[in-house]
Scaffold this active site. Structure first.
Site, short mmCIF file in Angstrom:
data_model
loop_
_atom_site.label_atom_id
_atom_site.label_comp_id
_atom_site.label_asym_id
_atom_site.label_seq_id
_atom_site.Cartn_x
_atom_site.Cartn_y
_atom_site.Cartn_z
N PRO A 2 0.58 -1.20 -0.14
CA PRO A 2 -0.19 -0.09 0.10
C PRO A 2 0.86 1.28 0.06
O PRO A 2 1.83 1.50 0.83
CB PRO A 2 -0.91 -0.04 1.37
N GLU A 3 0.52 1.96 -0.98
CA GLU A 3 1.50 3.49 -1.00
C GLU A 3 0.33 4.53 -0.88
O GLU A 3 -0.97 4.18 -0.58
CB GLU A 3 2.02 3.47 -2.46
N ARG A 111 2.00 -11.02 6.06
CA ARG A 111 3.40 -11.19 6.53
C ARG A 111 3.78 -10.56 7.90
O ARG A 111 4.78 -10.62 8.29
CB ARG A 111 4.09 -10.58 5.58
#
Length: 279
Positions: A2-3, A111
């Site tokens: 996500p940016e 993760r």
DNA sequence: CTATAAACCTGCTGGC
DNA sequence: TGCCAGCAGGTTTATA
């Protein structure tokens, strides 16, 4: 993954869906997600607080609570915020918030790199103080970008990934921005001339707005709060398009490694030589 | 200052 | 078909 666009899109959705709701219960299923706070302390302290505003700073999502605290959420590589009407089947849930209207807000993160930090409002501001300017704010001018890049000799791609230079760019949108501005990713950041900095600023803004419009780029894990993928991958020009023709000139897209990150560009449109320097 | 590597984690992909 | 090395959108910290 996500940016800025992926975080902004989710922030807007959350504003419409959970603003004003009270968190009645919180459950931490992976303790490290809320570090440095103790999981039980996190659960106790967040419970009962009402969501008064939802903001974004760079890639951080800020959920302001009425008890004087705020949640700073960073999704890192694989984090998502998923809203469920009732208990469904979300996988990899690390933190679960139950809201007073029965909705369930889940932070999922295979993760486990993502972080949900609970601190006082003042503390949040201090932790975000190092971030560079917001690229979508009106005061993000070419002069500001030029000042941030300074006389740095590092590769412009590396500089764009540095959140202290500009907040919110990641690997995808950095590559796309450089392509649109026709700047080679290995150009020394401080060597861009005025015209190039102007073009880069415009490319960054256009690329980010485009990403938001398409619900973000999903090639792996980004989902919105309704678990829907974004469609911006269909609109990227160079990212992950190694060997495919440049949409502008047809030359195959090249992939190199810069700052340990896969970097995609058109070797014809984005030349390294022939660049003038800024005094 | 700049660069590089490693660490934090798990899942997916490509090659053999 | 199956196994395994290598790779992935991010950030921080250590080391050269």
């Amino acid at each position: 993954m996500p940016e800025l666009p992926e975080v902004e899109y989710v922030a807007r959705q959350l504003r419409a869906a959970v603003l004003g709701r009270r968190i009645t219960h919180a459950a931490v299923l992976w303790a490290r997600t809320v570090t440095p706070m103790d999981a039980r302390e996190f659960e106790a302290r967040v419970s009962g607080q009402r969501i008064t505003s939802i903001n974004r700073r760079g890639k951080h999502l800020i959920v302001v609570l009425d008890g004087g605290d705020a949640l700073a959420i960073h999704r890192r590589m694989s984090g998502n915020l998923i809203l469920e009407r009732a208990r469904e089947e979300a996988l990899y849930v690390r933190v679960a918030f139950t809201l007073d209207d029965g909705q369930l807000l889940l932070f999922t993160d295979p993760r486990k790199f993502g972080r949900v930090t609970l601190t006082s409002n003042g503390e949040i501001e201090r932790s975000l103080a190092e971030l560079g300017p917001e690229p979508l704010a009106p005061d993000f001018t070419a002069a500001v970008l030029a000042e941030r890049l300074g006389a740095s000799r590092r590769a412009i791609k590396a500089a764009l990934l540095d959140q202290r230079i500009v907040a919110g760019l990641g690997n995808i949108y950095a590559d796309e921005s450089l392509f649109h501005a026709r700047i080679h990713p290995l150009r020394p950041a401080g060597s861009l001339n005025r015209r190039e900095v102007t073009a880069l600023r415009e490319a960054i803004v256009a690329t980010l707005l485009n990403g938001i419009e398409h619900g973000g780029t999903t090639f792996g894990r980004h989902r919105d709060i309704y678990n829907e993928a974004g469609s911006n991958l269909e609109h990227v020009q160079v990212y992950r398009r190694t060997g495919k023709p440049c949409p502008r000139c047809g030359t195959p897209i090249t992939r190199i490694t810069v700052a340990q990150r896969g970097t995609h560009f058109c070797p014809k449109c984005q030349r390294l030589r022939g660049a003038s320097s800024r005094p």
